[in-house]
Design a protein around this motif. Structure first.
Motif, PDB file in Angstrom:
ATOM      1  N   PHE A  58       0.835  -1.209   0.000  1.00  0.00           N
ATOM      2  CA  PHE A  58       0.000   0.000   0.000  1.00  0.00           C
ATOM      3  C   PHE A  58       0.868   1.257   0.000  1.00  0.00           C
ATOM      4  O   PHE A  58       0.560   2.240  -0.692  1.00  0.00           O
ATOM      5  N   ARG A  59       1.942   1.234   0.776  1.00  0.00           N
ATOM      6  CA  ARG A  59       2.836   2.383   0.843  1.00  0.00           C
ATOM      7  C   ARG A  59       3.474   2.645  -0.526  1.00  0.00           C
ATOM      8  O   ARG A  59       3.588   3.803  -0.958  1.00  0.00           O
ATOM      9  N   ALA A  60       3.861   1.580  -1.222  1.00  0.00           N
ATOM     10  CA  ALA A  60       4.454   1.736  -2.548  1.00  0.00           C
ATOM     11  C   ALA A  60       3.445   2.315  -3.529  1.00  0.00           C
ATOM     12  O   ALA A  60       3.776   3.197  -4.340  1.00  0.00           O
ATOM     13  N   ALA A  61       2.198   1.840  -3.472  1.00  0.00           N
ATOM     14  CA  ALA A  61       1.154   2.338  -4.376  1.00  0.00           C
ATOM     15  C   ALA A  61       0.869   3.810  -4.136  1.00  0.00           C
ATOM     16  O   ALA A  61       0.691   4.592  -5.080  1.00  0.00           O
ATOM     17  N   GLU A  62       0.824   4.208  -2.875  1.00  0.00           N
ATOM     18  CA  GLU A  62       0.542   5.604  -2.549  1.00  0.00           C
ATOM     19  C   GLU A  62       1.733   6.495  -2.889  1.00  0.00           C
ATOM     20  O   GLU A  62       1.562   7.625  -3.365  1.00  0.00           O
ATOM     21  N   HIS A  79       1.129 -15.967  -2.607  1.00  0.00           N
ATOM     22  CA  HIS A  79       1.411 -15.055  -1.502  1.00  0.00           C
ATOM     23  C   HIS A  79       0.424 -15.327  -0.372  1.00  0.00           C
ATOM     24  O   HIS A  79      -0.782 -15.461  -0.596  1.00  0.00           O
ATOM     25  N   SER A  80       0.914 -15.381   0.849  1.00  0.00           N
ATOM     26  CA  SER A  80       0.072 -15.744   1.993  1.00  0.00           C
ATOM     27  C   SER A  80      -1.017 -14.720   2.302  1.00  0.00           C
ATOM     28  O   SER A  80      -2.025 -15.051   2.945  1.00  0.00           O
ATOM     29  N   ARG A  81      -0.860 -13.460   1.822  1.00  0.00           N
ATOM     30  CA  ARG A  81      -1.841 -12.411   2.129  1.00  0.00           C
ATOM     31  C   ARG A  81      -2.274 -11.666   0.864  1.00  0.00           C
ATOM     32  O   ARG A  81      -2.587 -10.478   0.914  1.00  0.00           O
ATOM     33  N   ILE A  82      -2.324 -12.383  -0.245  1.00  0.00           N
ATOM     34  CA  ILE A  82      -2.622 -11.720  -1.515  1.00  0.00           C
ATOM     35  C   ILE A  82      -4.020 -11.110  -1.527  1.00  0.00           C
ATOM     36  O   ILE A  82      -4.235 -10.052  -2.118  1.00  0.00           O
ATOM     37  N   VAL A  86      -4.875  -7.219  -2.553  1.00  0.00           N
ATOM     38  CA  VAL A  86      -5.808  -6.842  -3.621  1.00  0.00           C
ATOM     39  C   VAL A  86      -6.941  -5.991  -3.068  1.00  0.00           C
ATOM     40  O   VAL A  86      -7.293  -4.943  -3.635  1.00  0.00           O
ATOM     41  N   GLU A  87      -7.534  -6.415  -1.965  1.00  0.00           N
ATOM     42  CA  GLU A  87      -8.645  -5.660  -1.379  1.00  0.00           C
ATOM     43  C   GLU A  87      -8.215  -4.251  -0.993  1.00  0.00           C
ATOM     44  O   GLU A  87      -8.959  -3.279  -1.202  1.00  0.00           O
ATOM     45  N   GLY A  88      -7.013  -4.125  -0.437  1.00  0.00           N
ATOM     46  CA  GLY A  88      -6.526  -2.809  -0.035  1.00  0.00           C
ATOM     47  C   GLY A  88      -6.285  -1.887  -1.213  1.00  0.00           C
ATOM     48  O   GLY A  88      -6.576  -0.681  -1.146  1.00  0.00           O
ATOM     49  N   LYS A 116     -14.914  -3.685 -10.772  1.00  0.00           N
ATOM     50  CA  LYS A 116     -14.405  -3.058 -11.989  1.00  0.00           C
ATOM     51  C   LYS A 116     -12.931  -2.699 -11.838  1.00  0.00           C
ATOM     52  O   LYS A 116     -12.234  -2.453 -12.826  1.00  0.00           O
ATOM     53  N   HIS A 117     -12.456  -2.679 -10.594  1.00  0.00           N
ATOM     54  CA  HIS A 117     -11.057  -2.338 -10.336  1.00  0.00           C
ATOM     55  C   HIS A 117     -10.137  -3.556 -10.289  1.00  0.00           C
ATOM     56  O   HIS A 117      -8.927  -3.399 -10.093  1.00  0.00           O
ATOM     57  N   LEU A 118     -10.684  -4.755 -10.445  1.00  0.00           N
ATOM     58  CA  LEU A 118      -9.866  -5.967 -10.379  1.00  0.00           C
ATOM     59  C   LEU A 118      -9.985  -6.767 -11.664  1.00  0.00           C
ATOM     60  O   LEU A 118     -11.089  -7.092 -12.107  1.00  0.00           O
TER      61      LEU A 118
END
Length: 376
Positions: A58-62, A79-82, A86-88, A116-118
């Motif tokens: 999230f930090r990288a995206a922002e 990935h264990s928390r993929i 994605v949701e974030g 629509k975002h995925l």
């Protein structure tokens, strides 16, 4: 995608010379396949075990600010928390392309929500024979297609991404486009393979002249049913119809090591922050004619942003893109230093009927090792 167009126009109005369009977010390098043309899974085991946390993603995206986030790997579904990632990103209104080989998609699909975002971007390097040889394991094409059908039935957006190598049979690729169109995918993405230094197979990456020749055969006289999830000007570039210089900052890469310099394909160190990446990287040292490693590269991660930039740099660029999208090029020479041969995007296509092609895989696929479905 008007949100993306709005973003690009805002950058133009602010006078930004360099801006990111797509964040290439690699949350892990681990994968459940061992493709001969891949340079990601050759890292030592302690590196392959590492994962980015959702918070780091999230930090990288922002920090980056790009409207689109592409999640390659490795295989992201491992990935264990993929799902959290994605949701974030969707909650942040990013357009997320989860790039997967689809081996795990069927079992993981219930954990995702259509949006629509995925978009699930499925790696398929051609029809069954070509794809199974390319990924070095039999049966993977059928597994992927079955998962794609299920995803489409459940209302998810589905696209394909295809990498082509030396020896590819152009008519078989056109037949692949036919099959994906019948399946109902939203769009297709294609790109020439690039020589990852760590890839086991180094013999079948394309030279630039061969890329132009191959894509001219593949993309000439496209069928009206084919829908590409790419800039039409980039497709013209692949055919030798346009000349672009690389725009590596258009698709910055963030992974377990940090911000990769200068691009997804080359590893000339890492920056701690996106700001450092943009300010410290000597961008003028990269690209065709500047760095010998870039001589044959025509990949979308370096050049599609260049095509998008042309679309929004002037009214002429925008109208050219609209014309190429709707009518195709009907007027001969296009772009700076382009050859005079036409790029007819007429609806009527003259591709060889699929039934007449047989099922013989290309020379490239014949020479790759094939593992049984139970092997790694």
């Amino acid at each position: 995608m008007w949100a993306v167009a709005s973003y690009v126009l805002k950058q133009k109005l602010k006078g930004e010379k360099r801006y990111p369009l797509v964040l290439m977010l690699e949350p892990l390098f681990r994968c459940n396949l061992a493709c001969a043309g891949c340079g990601k899974i050759q890292y030592p085991s302690h590196v392959l075990r590492k994962e980015l946390t959702p918070e780091e993603c999230f930090r990288a995206a922002e920090e980056c600010g790009a409207p689109i986030v592409s999640i390659p790997g490795g295989e992201p579904l491992m990935h264990s928390r993929i799902m959290e990632i994605v949701e974030g990103l969707v909650a942040r209104r990013k357009y997320v392309y989860l790039c997967t080989n689809a081996v795990l998609l069927k079992e993981k699909l219930a954990q995702f929500k259509p949006s629509k975002h995925l978009t699930f971007s499925i790696h398929l390097d051609g029809l069954r024979d070509e794809h199974d040889f390319a990924v070095c394991r039999e049966g993977i094409f059928e597994v992927a297609v079955e998962a794609m059908r299920l995803a489409l039935e459940r209302g998810f957006r589905v696209t394909t991404n295809t990498t082509l190598f030396e020896g590819t049979d152009s008519e078989r690729v056109r037949a692949f486009f036919d099959e994906m169109s019948l399946l109902g995918v939203e769009g297709m993405m294609i790109s020439p393979g690039y020589s990852y230094s760590k890839a086991p197979d180094q013999e079948h990456f394309l030279r630039r002249s061969r890329t132009l020749e191959m894509f001219a055969r593949i993309l000439s006289n496209p069928k009206k049913e084919w829908r590409f999830n790419q800039s039409p000007l980039f497709l013209e570039f692949l055919m030798g119809r346009r000349e672009y210089q690389c725009t590596p900052w258009g698709n910055p890469t963030f992974n377990i090591f940090g911000w990769q310099k200068p691009c997804y394909l080359l590893q000339d160190g890492y920056a701690a922050t996106f700001k450092e990446l943009m300010e410290v990287t000597d961008w003028e040292s990269y690209g065709t004619g500047r760095d010998e490693r870039c001589a044959d590269c025509m990949m979308h991660c370096g050049y599609e942003a260049s095509a998008v930039d042309e679309t929004f740099s002037s009214l002429r660029g925008f109208l050219t893109t609209v014309r190429a999208s709707v009518f195709g090029n009907r007027s001969g020479k296009v772009g700076r230093d382009a050859p005079a041969s036409g790029f007819p995007l007429a609806p009527e296509a003259l591709a060889t009927p699929r039934e007449a092609m047989g099922s013989t895989p290309s020379k490239f696929t014949k020479e790759l090792p094939v593992l049984s479905a139970g092997q790694k």
